[in-house]
Design a protein around this motif. Structure first.
Motif, PDB file in Angstrom:
ATOM      1  N   PRO A 144      96.224  29.823 -28.866  1.00 51.26           N
ATOM      2  CA  PRO A 144      96.603  30.977 -29.695  1.00 51.26           C
ATOM      3  C   PRO A 144      96.907  32.182 -28.809  1.00 51.26           C
ATOM      4  CG  PRO A 144      94.634  29.894 -30.571  1.00 51.26           C
ATOM      5  CD  PRO A 144      94.902  29.279 -29.226  1.00 51.26           C
ATOM      6  N   ALA A 145      97.757  33.076 -29.302  1.00 55.59           N
ATOM      7  CA  ALA A 145      98.231  34.200 -28.498  1.00 55.59           C
ATOM      8  C   ALA A 145      97.085  35.016 -27.909  1.00 55.59           C
ATOM      9  CB  ALA A 145      99.144  35.091 -29.341  1.00 55.59           C
ATOM     10  N   ALA A 146      96.070  35.305 -28.719  1.00 58.83           N
ATOM     11  CA  ALA A 146      94.961  36.134 -28.228  1.00 58.83           C
ATOM     12  C   ALA A 146      94.192  35.417 -27.121  1.00 58.83           C
ATOM     13  CB  ALA A 146      94.024  36.485 -29.383  1.00 58.83           C
ATOM     14  N   ASP A 147      93.928  34.114 -27.311  1.00 56.19           N
ATOM     15  CA  ASP A 147      93.210  33.338 -26.291  1.00 56.19           C
ATOM     16  C   ASP A 147      94.029  33.235 -25.012  1.00 56.19           C
ATOM     17  OD1 ASP A 147      91.129  32.982 -27.993  1.00 56.19           O
ATOM     18  OD2 ASP A 147      91.545  30.882 -28.453  1.00 56.19           O
ATOM     19  N   LEU A 148      95.345  33.011 -25.156  1.00 58.53           N
ATOM     20  CA  LEU A 148      96.208  32.884 -23.989  1.00 58.53           C
ATOM     21  C   LEU A 148      96.239  34.183 -23.197  1.00 58.53           C
ATOM     22  CD1 LEU A 148      98.320  31.431 -22.244  1.00 58.53           C
ATOM     23  CD2 LEU A 148     100.063  32.205 -23.863  1.00 58.53           C
ATOM     24  N   GLU A 149      96.359  35.308 -23.900  1.00 58.65           N
ATOM     25  CA  GLU A 149      96.430  36.594 -23.203  1.00 58.65           C
ATOM     26  C   GLU A 149      95.141  36.871 -22.429  1.00 58.65           C
ATOM     27  OE1 GLU A 149      97.818  39.790 -21.503  1.00 58.65           O
ATOM     28  OE2 GLU A 149      99.022  38.460 -22.773  1.00 58.65           O
ATOM     29  N   ALA A 150      94.001  36.593 -23.057  1.00 57.49           N
ATOM     30  CA  ALA A 150      92.723  36.812 -22.377  1.00 57.49           C
ATOM     31  C   ALA A 150      92.570  35.876 -21.188  1.00 57.49           C
ATOM     32  CB  ALA A 150      91.577  36.610 -23.373  1.00 57.49           C
ATOM     33  N   TYR A 151      92.987  34.618 -21.372  1.00 55.47           N
ATOM     34  CA  TYR A 151      92.816  33.618 -20.317  1.00 55.47           C
ATOM     35  C   TYR A 151      93.694  33.929 -19.104  1.00 55.47           C
ATOM     36  CZ  TYR A 151      93.065  29.090 -17.946  1.00 55.47           C
ATOM     37  OH  TYR A 151      93.038  28.088 -17.006  1.00 55.47           O
ATOM     38  N   ARG A 152      94.979  34.201 -19.344  1.00 47.84           N
ATOM     39  CA  ARG A 152      95.870  34.394 -18.205  1.00 47.84           C
ATOM     40  C   ARG A 152      95.641  35.738 -17.522  1.00 47.84           C
ATOM     41  NH1 ARG A 152     101.781  34.759 -21.239  1.00 47.84           N
ATOM     42  NH2 ARG A 152     101.552  36.837 -22.161  1.00 47.84           N
ATOM     43  N   SER A 153      95.163  36.727 -18.256  1.00 43.50           N
ATOM     44  CA  SER A 153      94.875  38.023 -17.630  1.00 43.50           C
ATOM     45  C   SER A 153      93.736  37.913 -16.629  1.00 43.50           C
ATOM     46  CB  SER A 153      94.511  39.065 -18.702  1.00 43.50           C
ATOM     47  OG  SER A 153      95.605  39.303 -19.554  1.00 43.50           O
ATOM     48  N   ALA A 154      92.795  37.008 -16.926  1.00 38.09           N
ATOM     49  CA  ALA A 154      91.651  36.817 -16.033  1.00 38.09           C
ATOM     50  C   ALA A 154      91.916  35.767 -14.962  1.00 38.09           C
ATOM     51  CB  ALA A 154      90.422  36.423 -16.858  1.00 38.09           C
ATOM     52  N   LYS A 193      76.138  30.605 -24.433  1.00 40.39           N
ATOM     53  CA  LYS A 193      75.137  31.429 -23.749  1.00 40.39           C
ATOM     54  C   LYS A 193      74.658  30.761 -22.463  1.00 40.39           C
ATOM     55  CE  LYS A 193      73.470  33.539 -28.038  1.00 40.39           C
ATOM     56  NZ  LYS A 193      72.324  33.663 -28.987  1.00 40.39           N
ATOM     57  N   VAL A 194      74.744  29.426 -22.421  1.00 36.78           N
ATOM     58  CA  VAL A 194      74.276  28.687 -21.246  1.00 36.78           C
ATOM     59  C   VAL A 194      75.321  28.687 -20.140  1.00 36.78           C
ATOM     60  CG1 VAL A 194      73.588  26.409 -20.378  1.00 36.78           C
ATOM     61  CG2 VAL A 194      72.724  27.215 -22.580  1.00 36.78           C
ATOM     62  N   ILE A 195      76.588  28.432 -20.488  1.00 30.40           N
ATOM     63  CA  ILE A 195      77.617  28.246 -19.452  1.00 30.40           C
ATOM     64  C   ILE A 195      78.632  29.383 -19.389  1.00 30.40           C
ATOM     65  CG2 ILE A 195      77.411  25.739 -19.638  1.00 30.40           C
ATOM     66  CD1 ILE A 195      80.083  25.720 -21.088  1.00 30.40           C
ATOM     67  N   GLY A 196      78.579  30.315 -20.341  1.00 30.98           N
ATOM     68  CA  GLY A 196      79.507  31.441 -20.318  1.00 30.98           C
ATOM     69  C   GLY A 196      80.593  31.318 -21.374  1.00 30.98           C
ATOM     70  N   ALA A 197      80.854  32.414 -22.064  1.00 34.20           N
ATOM     71  CA  ALA A 197      81.845  32.400 -23.149  1.00 34.20           C
ATOM     72  C   ALA A 197      83.250  32.130 -22.637  1.00 34.20           C
ATOM     73  CB  ALA A 197      81.803  33.730 -23.895  1.00 34.20           C
ATOM     74  N   HIS A 198      83.510  32.444 -21.350  1.00 31.25           N
ATOM     75  CA  HIS A 198      84.857  32.269 -20.815  1.00 31.25           C
ATOM     76  C   HIS A 198      85.231  30.797 -20.634  1.00 31.25           C
ATOM     77  CE1 HIS A 198      82.234  31.919 -17.348  1.00 31.25           C
ATOM     78  NE2 HIS A 198      83.218  31.340 -16.688  1.00 31.25           N
ATOM     79  N   VAL A 199      84.242  29.901 -20.730  1.00 29.14           N
ATOM     80  CA  VAL A 199      84.505  28.472 -20.502  1.00 29.14           C
ATOM     81  C   VAL A 199      84.948  27.776 -21.780  1.00 29.14           C
ATOM     82  CG1 VAL A 199      83.470  26.285 -19.745  1.00 29.14           C
ATOM     83  CG2 VAL A 199      82.848  28.420 -18.607  1.00 29.14           C
ATOM     84  N   LEU A 200      84.492  28.261 -22.930  1.00 29.98           N
ATOM     85  CA  LEU A 200      84.734  27.570 -24.199  1.00 29.98           C
ATOM     86  C   LEU A 200      85.684  28.347 -25.095  1.00 29.98           C
ATOM     87  CD1 LEU A 200      81.127  26.348 -25.126  1.00 29.98           C
ATOM     88  CD2 LEU A 200      83.002  25.002 -24.193  1.00 29.98           C
ATOM     89  N   GLY A 201      86.685  27.654 -25.621  1.00 27.86           N
ATOM     90  CA  GLY A 201      87.587  28.225 -26.598  1.00 27.86           C
ATOM     91  C   GLY A 201      87.316  27.633 -27.970  1.00 27.86           C
ATOM     92  N   SER A 202      87.903  28.217 -28.978  1.00 27.77           N
ATOM     93  CA  SER A 202      87.700  27.721 -30.342  1.00 27.77           C
ATOM     94  C   SER A 202      89.039  27.569 -31.044  1.00 27.77           C
ATOM     95  CB  SER A 202      86.795  28.671 -31.129  1.00 27.77           C
ATOM     96  OG  SER A 202      87.338  29.985 -31.142  1.00 27.77           O
TER      97      SER A 202
END
Length: 429
Positions: A72-82, A305-314
């Motif tokens: 999704p656009a929001a997930d892609l923007e957050a992912y590629r920016s980081a 919470k265990v591995i970090g929110a940046h690892v899992l998408g929904s």
């Protein structure tokens, strides 16, 4: 010169001086022959033929490019920016994108797994490329769409050109592409790929040289960035260890932590399904009685919470960054025919105490693949290693294969026969 040229031609699509029309016709015939008979004609470059075999083995469709898991656009923007590839985007825009506008060329940047982060260039070409899902957020790994320049460059870790019908998938046959992987200057790890896609202009040696020069400039830019902030642009890839363990372990950088069985099951299943899983599908794979959505969401929240929110998408649930697994390592060794590495890496069944249907299927599949590879090899040393291990000592089929692999005068024959007779009696009871 005579030694260098064949190696050069391995990575170039059209050999220098070749008749492009004739080359295209031969490539199309070779592709049809491969799909029909499963045999790679001698005229096909080895790097392409090997990629076709991988593509077919993985079940990639030769008739369609299926993309059901666009970010999704929001997930892609957050992912590629980081993502570290964002650090070199200004260089790519200056060296490639500016000249691609109005030229019917596309310039794409992917992550290390083949996910397209940016697709820039000529607008008409971008519009045409939508029909084959060559769009931002799409997965163009070799595993997903078969032989293609960015995906295959990542698979072989080398710059490469792919010409028209050298692509495994028919919808891509009207395109040519040149791509090269980009590496972290400190660690040497691949962080992504840069690709130029278009018409006949892309199928020339100069285009591959341009891509390689751009990658060198990009990696130099990363090196300057690291001089100012001396940290690798990529962290160590987390690795999930599940084989033979009642308490799975996640290794991350220099630390290791034990996971609950449920969290390991989720991570393992998501790693096996890079396209992502809906909440309903994940629930079925985790529990025969079908978990409800509320329970699945709660587990995913705890796992974040265990591995970090940046690892899992929904939507769907999926891994946003790479997580290696010991299961994937064994599978990869088997696929490339390295039985010795596979058998030494296979330290036991997948999550032996798990009864999650998806894990049970994976456990049985991996064990069957191991056994089949051993039987095909007929290697006495490896059969001995396997049948002496905890997970192979009750494998009657492999014991019988081990017996047949031994010479008549080998003193081990009597011991193996005794084990077969004892195991046979136990199975009959």
């Amino acid at each position: 010169m005579t030694q260098v040229q064949p190696q050069l031609n391995r990575w170039l699509s059209v050999p220098p001086g070749a008749d492009i029309a004739r080359f295209a016709s031969d490539a199309a015939s070779a592709w049809e022959s491969f799909l029909d008979k499963g045999i790679t004609p001698a005229s096909v470059r080895s790097v392409v033929g090997e990629s076709w075999i991988r593509s077919k083995t993985r079940g990639v469709s030769p008739d369609a490019v299926e993309q059901t898991d666009l970010l999704p656009a929001a997930d892609l923007e957050a992912y590629r920016s980081a993502h570290p590839m964002s650090l070199i985007r200004p260089v790519i825009r200056e060296l490639l994108v500016a000249d691609a506008v109005g030229s019917e060329l596309l310039v794409a940047m992917s992550d290390e797994a083949g996910r397209l982060l940016w697709v820039d260039g000529d607008q008409r070409a971008r519009d045409r490329a939508v029909s084959m899902s060559f769009v931002e957020g799409a997965d163009w790994s070799e595993e997903r769409v078969g032989t293609n320049a960015p995906g295959t460059a990542l698979a072989v870790d080398h710059p490469i050109q792919i010409f028209g019908t050298e692509h495994f998938s028919r919808p891509v046959h009207e395109w040519n592409c040149s791509a090269a992987p980009v590496h972290d200057p400190l660690t040497g790890r691949i962080i992504g790929a840069i690709d130029i896609t278009g018409g006949p202009r892309v199928a020339v040696p100069e285009m591959l040289q341009l891509v390689k020069a751009t990658v060198r400039a990009a990696e130099n830019e990363l090196r300057l960035y690291l001089m100012r902030s001396p940290q690798p642009v990529t962290a160590a890839v987390p690795r999930l260890q599940t084989l033979g363990l009642t308490r799975p372990v996640l290794h991350d950088d220099s630390s290791s932590r034990k996971l609950s069985q449920r969290h390991a099951e989720i991570l393992l299943l998501l790693a096996q399904h890079p396209e992502g899983l809906s909440s309903a599908r994940l629930a079925v794979l985790l529990d025969e009685s079908d978990l409800d959505d509320v329970t699945v969401r709660a587990e995913m929240s705890r796992l974040r919470k265990v591995i970090g929110a940046h690892v899992l998408g929904s939507r769907p649930y999926r891994l946003l960054s790479e997580v290696r697994t010991d299961v994937a390592d064994v599978m990869a060794a088997l696929q490339r025919g390295d039985i010795k590495v596979a058998i030494r890496s296979y330290t036991g069944p997948v999550l032996p105490e798990s009864d999650a249907p998806g894990v049970v299927d994976l456990r049985e599949d991996l064990h069957s693949r191991m056994q089949a590879a051993l039987l095909r090899s007929g290697d006495p040393a490896m059969l001995n290693f396997w049948t002496s291990s905890v997970h192979g000592r009750d494998d009657l089929t492999s014991l019988e294969a081990y017996l047949h692999s031994l010479r008549p005068e080998d003193p081990m024959r009597s011991q193996v026969k005794a084990r077969i007779m004892r195991l046979d009696r136990e199975l009959r009871m």
